[in-house]
Write a protein that holds these residues in place. Structure first.
Motif, PDB file in Angstrom:
ATOM      1  N   GLY A   5       0.779  -1.276   0.065  1.00 39.55           N
ATOM      2  CA  GLY A   5      -0.221  -0.074  -0.015  1.00 39.55           C
ATOM      3  C   GLY A   5       0.880   1.294  -0.136  1.00 39.55           C
ATOM      4  N   LEU A   6       1.909   1.422   0.984  1.00 39.01           N
ATOM      5  CA  LEU A   6       2.739   2.438   0.948  1.00 39.01           C
ATOM      6  C   LEU A   6       3.735   2.648  -0.015  1.00 39.01           C
ATOM      7  CD1 LEU A   6       2.836   2.616   4.982  1.00 39.01           C
ATOM      8  CD2 LEU A   6       1.565   4.006   3.326  1.00 39.01           C
ATOM      9  N   PHE A   7       4.370   1.566  -0.495  1.00 37.09           N
ATOM     10  CA  PHE A   7       5.626   1.735  -1.181  1.00 37.09           C
ATOM     11  C   PHE A   7       5.420   1.224  -2.851  1.00 37.09           C
ATOM     12  CE2 PHE A   7       7.477   0.793   3.214  1.00 37.09           C
ATOM     13  CZ  PHE A   7       7.543   2.034   3.214  1.00 37.09           C
ATOM     14  N   TYR A   8       4.748   0.230  -2.756  1.00 36.91           N
ATOM     15  CA  TYR A   8       4.780  -0.500  -4.149  1.00 36.91           C
ATOM     16  C   TYR A   8       3.833   0.277  -5.141  1.00 36.91           C
ATOM     17  CZ  TYR A   8       4.499  -4.083  -7.558  1.00 36.91           C
ATOM     18  OH  TYR A   8       4.541  -4.699  -8.798  1.00 36.91           O
ATOM     19  N   VAL A   9       2.704   0.778  -4.803  1.00 33.78           N
ATOM     20  CA  VAL A   9       1.787   1.404  -5.598  1.00 33.78           C
ATOM     21  C   VAL A   9       2.384   2.722  -5.935  1.00 33.78           C
ATOM     22  CG1 VAL A   9      -0.504   2.642  -5.675  1.00 33.78           C
ATOM     23  CG2 VAL A   9      -0.245   0.294  -4.732  1.00 33.78           C
ATOM     24  N   PRO A  10       2.893   3.607  -5.239  1.00 41.11           N
ATOM     25  CA  PRO A  10       3.706   4.755  -5.728  1.00 41.11           C
ATOM     26  C   PRO A  10       4.742   4.492  -6.337  1.00 41.11           C
ATOM     27  CG  PRO A  10       3.186   5.026  -3.245  1.00 41.11           C
ATOM     28  CD  PRO A  10       2.825   3.617  -3.658  1.00 41.11           C
ATOM     29  N   PHE A  11       5.561   3.597  -6.150  1.00 41.13           N
ATOM     30  CA  PHE A  11       6.608   3.452  -7.040  1.00 41.13           C
ATOM     31  C   PHE A  11       6.197   2.637  -8.473  1.00 41.13           C
ATOM     32  CE2 PHE A  11      10.076   2.280  -3.582  1.00 41.13           C
ATOM     33  CZ  PHE A  11      10.059   3.739  -3.421  1.00 41.13           C
ATOM     34  N   ILE A  12       5.218   1.946  -8.617  1.00 40.33           N
ATOM     35  CA  ILE A  12       4.549   1.653  -9.736  1.00 40.33           C
ATOM     36  C   ILE A  12       4.139   2.675 -10.569  1.00 40.33           C
ATOM     37  CG2 ILE A  12       2.283   0.788  -9.377  1.00 40.33           C
ATOM     38  CD1 ILE A  12       4.772  -1.438 -11.329  1.00 40.33           C
ATOM     39  N   LEU A  13       3.775   3.846  -9.938  1.00 43.74           N
ATOM     40  CA  LEU A  13       3.211   4.764 -10.698  1.00 43.74           C
ATOM     41  C   LEU A  13       4.253   5.919 -11.138  1.00 43.74           C
ATOM     42  CD1 LEU A  13       0.015   5.597  -8.467  1.00 43.74           C
ATOM     43  CD2 LEU A  13       0.178   4.364 -10.567  1.00 43.74           C
ATOM     44  N   VAL A  14       5.364   5.850 -10.272  1.00 46.45           N
ATOM     45  CA  VAL A  14       6.325   6.947 -10.542  1.00 46.45           C
ATOM     46  C   VAL A  14       7.617   6.517 -11.501  1.00 46.45           C
ATOM     47  CG1 VAL A  14       8.060   8.465  -9.272  1.00 46.45           C
ATOM     48  CG2 VAL A  14       5.834   8.300  -8.465  1.00 46.45           C
ATOM     49  N   LEU A  15       8.096   5.335 -11.065  1.00 43.20           N
ATOM     50  CA  LEU A  15       9.174   4.860 -11.626  1.00 43.20           C
ATOM     51  C   LEU A  15       9.249   4.591 -12.929  1.00 43.20           C
ATOM     52  CD1 LEU A  15      11.003   2.487  -8.875  1.00 43.20           C
ATOM     53  CD2 LEU A  15      11.576   4.843  -9.604  1.00 43.20           C
ATOM     54  N   LEU A  18       9.854   7.710 -14.970  1.00 45.27           N
ATOM     55  CA  LEU A  18      11.039   8.281 -14.744  1.00 45.27           C
ATOM     56  C   LEU A  18      12.074   7.443 -15.677  1.00 45.27           C
ATOM     57  CD1 LEU A  18      11.416   8.924 -10.986  1.00 45.27           C
ATOM     58  CD2 LEU A  18      10.943  10.642 -12.840  1.00 45.27           C
ATOM     59  N   LEU A  19      12.035   6.081 -15.615  1.00 46.50           N
ATOM     60  CA  LEU A  19      12.930   5.050 -16.043  1.00 46.50           C
ATOM     61  C   LEU A  19      12.517   4.341 -17.154  1.00 46.50           C
ATOM     62  CD1 LEU A  19      14.348   3.896 -12.757  1.00 46.50           C
ATOM     63  CD2 LEU A  19      15.072   5.691 -14.105  1.00 46.50           C
ATOM     64  N   GLY A  20      11.265   4.311 -17.663  1.00 47.78           N
ATOM     65  CA  GLY A  20      10.629   3.521 -18.688  1.00 47.78           C
ATOM     66  C   GLY A  20      10.372   2.046 -18.193  1.00 47.78           C
ATOM     67  N   VAL A  21      10.548   1.214 -18.987  1.00 46.93           N
ATOM     68  CA  VAL A  21      10.250  -0.255 -18.679  1.00 46.93           C
ATOM     69  C   VAL A  21      11.250  -0.571 -17.480  1.00 46.93           C
ATOM     70  CG1 VAL A  21      10.580  -2.645 -19.855  1.00 46.93           C
ATOM     71  CG2 VAL A  21       9.650  -0.733 -21.056  1.00 46.93           C
ATOM     72  N   THR A  22      12.428  -0.045 -17.510  1.00 43.79           N
ATOM     73  CA  THR A  22      13.316  -0.658 -16.551  1.00 43.79           C
ATOM     74  C   THR A  22      12.699  -0.175 -14.931  1.00 43.79           C
ATOM     75  OG1 THR A  22      15.374  -0.076 -17.909  1.00 43.79           O
ATOM     76  CG2 THR A  22      15.499  -0.211 -15.371  1.00 43.79           C
ATOM     77  N   GLY A  23      12.018   0.960 -15.007  1.00 42.12           N
ATOM     78  CA  GLY A  23      11.179   1.208 -13.439  1.00 42.12           C
ATOM     79  C   GLY A  23      10.239   0.082 -13.146  1.00 42.12           C
ATOM     80  N   ILE A  24       9.538  -0.588 -14.132  1.00 40.77           N
ATOM     81  CA  ILE A  24       8.774  -1.554 -13.807  1.00 40.77           C
ATOM     82  C   ILE A  24       9.205  -2.779 -13.178  1.00 40.77           C
ATOM     83  CG2 ILE A  24       7.079  -3.251 -14.712  1.00 40.77           C
ATOM     84  CD1 ILE A  24       6.332  -1.051 -16.956  1.00 40.77           C
ATOM     85  N   TYR A  25      10.405  -2.867 -13.814  1.00 43.66           N
ATOM     86  CA  TYR A  25      11.390  -3.838 -13.242  1.00 43.66           C
ATOM     87  C   TYR A  25      12.025  -3.685 -11.811  1.00 43.66           C
ATOM     88  CZ  TYR A  25      11.235  -6.235 -17.818  1.00 43.66           C
ATOM     89  OH  TYR A  25      10.728  -6.729 -18.863  1.00 43.66           O
ATOM     90  N   THR A  27      10.700  -1.715  -9.342  1.00 44.16           N
ATOM     91  CA  THR A  27       9.476  -1.363  -8.593  1.00 44.16           C
ATOM     92  C   THR A  27       9.654  -2.120  -7.460  1.00 44.16           C
ATOM     93  OG1 THR A  27       8.019  -0.238 -10.287  1.00 44.16           O
ATOM     94  CG2 THR A  27       6.985  -0.790  -8.329  1.00 44.16           C
ATOM     95  N   GLN A  28       9.563  -3.492  -7.659  1.00 51.70           N
ATOM     96  CA  GLN A  28       9.513  -4.582  -6.437  1.00 51.70           C
ATOM     97  C   GLN A  28      10.823  -4.369  -5.522  1.00 51.70           C
ATOM     98  OE1 GLN A  28       6.877  -6.579  -6.041  1.00 51.70           O
ATOM     99  NE2 GLN A  28       7.675  -7.289  -4.186  1.00 51.70           N
ATOM    100  N   PRO A  29      11.805  -4.586  -6.207  1.00 54.33           N
ATOM    101  CA  PRO A  29      13.313  -4.344  -5.178  1.00 54.33           C
ATOM    102  C   PRO A  29      13.426  -3.128  -4.589  1.00 54.33           C
ATOM    103  CG  PRO A  29      13.836  -5.067  -7.586  1.00 54.33           C
ATOM    104  CD  PRO A  29      12.433  -4.747  -7.510  1.00 54.33           C
ATOM    105  N   ALA A  30      12.910  -1.920  -4.949  1.00 55.89           N
ATOM    106  CA  ALA A  30      12.809  -0.357  -4.599  1.00 55.89           C
ATOM    107  C   ALA A  30      11.681  -0.545  -3.285  1.00 55.89           C
ATOM    108  CB  ALA A  30      12.542   0.515  -5.498  1.00 55.89           C
ATOM    109  N   ALA A  31      10.699  -1.203  -3.452  1.00 53.86           N
ATOM    110  CA  ALA A  31       9.788  -1.284  -2.391  1.00 53.86           C
ATOM    111  C   ALA A  31      10.264  -2.013  -1.438  1.00 53.86           C
ATOM    112  CB  ALA A  31       8.488  -1.869  -2.949  1.00 53.86           C
TER     113      ALA A  31
END
Length: 61
Positions: A5-15, A18-25, A27-31
């Protein structure tokens, strides 16, 4: 649940923006990384509070 709720959802919207397809990959490690950092900070503060309470002398004793 907090991570999702707090980390994954905002990261999946922002990364991806900023980073394109790499941002999708990333997201999980960043969260996960942010979750670990928050847990470590919480544990540190709980230990500090616990040690402060253990060093206090009981009143009226």
């Amino acid at each position: 649940m907090i991570r999702q709720g707090l980390f994954y959802v905002p990261f999946i919207l922002v990364l991806p923006r900023l980073l394109g397809v790499t941002g999708i990959y990333l997201t999980q490690p960043a969260a996960d990384l942010l979750t670990i950092l928050v847990c470590l900070c919480s544990i540190r503060s709980m230990k500090r509070i616990a040690s402060a309470n253990m060093n206090r002398t009981p009143e009226g004793g």
